[in-house]
Structure formats: C-alpha cells, structure tokens
Design an enzyme around this catalytic site. Structure first.
Site: not given
Ligand SMILES: CC(C)(C)CCc1c(C(=O)O)[nH]c(=O)[nH]c1=O
Length: 310
Positions: A44, A129, A248, A194
């Site tokens: 993660k 990020c 994806g 995503s």
């Molecule tokens: C969206 C962020 C929280 C800035 C990065 C972590 C992340 C998250 C997340 O931890 O919300 N979810 C995703 O689908 N892709 C990601 O890269």
C-alpha cells in the site's frame, strides 16, 4: 504455456500481481499475496508516518466496479521497509514498495532511506499523491511532475517506476512522455490509477455511497478498462525502452490479454482482488493460459504490443 515475465533484470514466474492499495496494507495480507499465484507483491502506498485515512464508509463496490476515497491509510514507511528487509526475494517474486509522500521532501526522504538499505525492493512512486492544496494531483501538474522526477533521480540511484493517473487527451500523453523520457532510470510506468473524483449515487437512499469528499472517489473496475487500455497503448508507444504495467478493469484472462496486447509487460489487479481475494490470481492466470492456447501463443512475447489497428 509460459506466463513468465523478464524485466528489471529479473524473471518473475507469471504476469499478474496486486494493484497498490488492495490486499497489501498489513503484513498478513502481503504474505497471503506472496503465497498466492501472484507473481509479485506491491505494498500500500506509504507515507512517512502512519495514517488512519478517511472516515468510513470510504470504499464501495458497485455492479460495474468500485469507488474509493481511502485517504492513504497505511502503516507508515518504516513498517513496509521492515517488511522489505525480511521479504523472501529468493522466491523469484519481486517486491515493489509504493510511495506516496505528502510532499516532494517526504517522497525524496523515503527514496533516500530505501537507497541506503540496498534492498532488491523496487519503488513505485504514486504520482496521484497530493500536491499543494488548490493545485491538481501531482500527475496532472506537468511542471511539478518534471521537478519531482529530477528530485527522485537525485534521491535514488536505482531503477524505479511511477504510478500514473489516467490521461484523456493526446496533448497530455505527449507532455507526460516528454517528461518521463528524460529519466533513463525510470524503468516503468504503471497505468492507470483510479479515475479520479467519480460520484456514485444510491437512488433508494438518494445519497452518495462514501463519506469523504461528499461522495467523490476514485473509480475502479469495468468503468476504467477502456481508459486503462488507452493509457497502456499510448505510453507503450511513447516511452521506448521503458516498460508499461497495465492496471485497470482486469477481472479475467480476457482483460489481462487485452492489456498485454496493448503493450503491458505485466498486469495488476485491484477491484477484482478486493472482492475475490488472492485466489483471483490463479483463476485469471488459468483463463489467460487457456486463451493463449486457443490462439496458439506459447508466451506473452508472442503477442505483447501487437494490438492491430484497422
Ligand atoms: C488519492 C490519494 C489519497 C492522494 C492517494 C492514494 C490513493 C487512494 C487512497 O488511498 O484513497 N485511492 C486510490 O484509488 N488511489 C490512490 O492513489
């Protein structure tokens, strides 16, 4: 049928592994991935210090995939670095460490710490990020991305990769490729993260389905497959000498085949893994092998990047 993949100076036994964020926050999950038919493991996205992440509900499954606004819940960089110190690299399954610092300094601090350890683990820096508040995510800020990659090269002397958000415009593909091609040690890009800031509505409750961001969240699953394939194919064409990892919409051998046909070196599984668990890897690999057998392909090299145009 040979599903092995040779890249990054090593050969992994298959082509499928997890997308960062799914089934990979805790050591027990990572061990379950390693014990499964997954050909690699990625952690993660780590921040410098542990995070609880956003209030729940922050993930929701839908008939066509998923929406999430997790908020980077993770055990912190030291936890994943400790796991990387104890990881069984001899298994032939690479370990990737996903990094998603809350600032460029944090990302560089984590890269420097990783470089000092001299471990075989490979960093995948998450360009979704957060950036300066009020500015788009890093991967959508080309000047900031260019600056970040220069800093990553200075902080880390080995091979690394980046996780890219989806792009939707040829000018954006070209702009990103021009930046990425300046960096010879940037060995791979993972397409895609995503699709950001979708909104899922429940018409019975007449409400959104996740709590953070008034319901906005990243989309995964069937929703994103065509966009993921487009990003894989465009960057496969635009980044000579680099690998593209497909991510994806993979839920069977069919979508894995599509990603490899589009140019993917390896393929990550997210939403489908979230719901099926690590058994998904042996199922999808079996389906891919069957598809290859029917088509007369004995290895991935026989069709990788051979998507035909009309
Ligand atoms: C969206 C962020 C929280 C800035 C990065 C972590 C992340 C998250 C997340 O931890 O919300 N979810 C995703 O689908 N892709 C990601 O890269």
């Amino acid at each position: 049928i040979d599903l092995s993949v040779t890249w990054l100076g090593q050969t992994m036994p298959g082509c499928l592994y997890n997308a960062s964020g799914v089934w990979c926050r805790e050591e027990g999950e990572l061990e379950a991935l390693h014990a499964s038919a997954a050909a690699a493991v990625i952690t993660k996205s780590a921040t410098l210090t542990p995070r609880d992440g956003n209030p729940e509900p922050r993930y929701c499954r839908t008939p066509l995939g998923s929406i999430n606004s997790m908020g980077l819940p993770n055990r912190g960089f030291d936890y994943y670095l400790d796991y990387a110190r104890r990881y069984r690299y001899g298994s032939g399954k690479p370990l990737f460490l996903s990094l998603s610092g809350l600032s460029l300094d944090d990302n560089c601090a984590m890269l420097r710490r990783l470089a000092e350890e001299g471990l075989p683990a490979v960093p995948e820096v998450n360009l979704s990020c957060p950036n300066v508040p009020g500015k788009p995510q890093l991967g959508y800020d080309f000047a900031a991305t260019a600056e970040a990659l220069e800093a990553f090269d200075a902080a880390y002397s080995g091979l690394y990769g980046v996780k890219l958000p989806p792009y939707f415009d040829p000018a954006h593909f070209a702009a990103m490729a021009e930046i990425l091609n300046r960096h010879p040690r940037l060995a791979f890009v993972t397409c895609i993260n995503s699709i950001g800031n979708g909104l899922v509505v429940d018409i019975d409750s007449e409400a959104v389905v996740i709590k953070p961001k008034d319901g906005l969240g990243g989309l995964g699953g069937d929703y994103v497959l065509p966009t993921a394939l487009a990003n894989v194919r465009e960057f496969f064409r635009l980044l000579p000498g680099k690998d593209v990892v497909g991510c994806g919409g993979v839920k069977s051998g069919r979508e894995a085949f599509m990603h490899i046909l589009a140019g993917a070196r390896a393929v990550q599984v997210g939403t489908c893994l979230y719901h099926e668990g690590p058994g998904a890897f042996s199922r999808i690999a079996g389906e891919l092998a069957m598809l290859m057998r029917v088509k007369g392909y004995r290895s991935l090299d026989a069709f990788r990047g051979r998507l035909r145009t009309l």
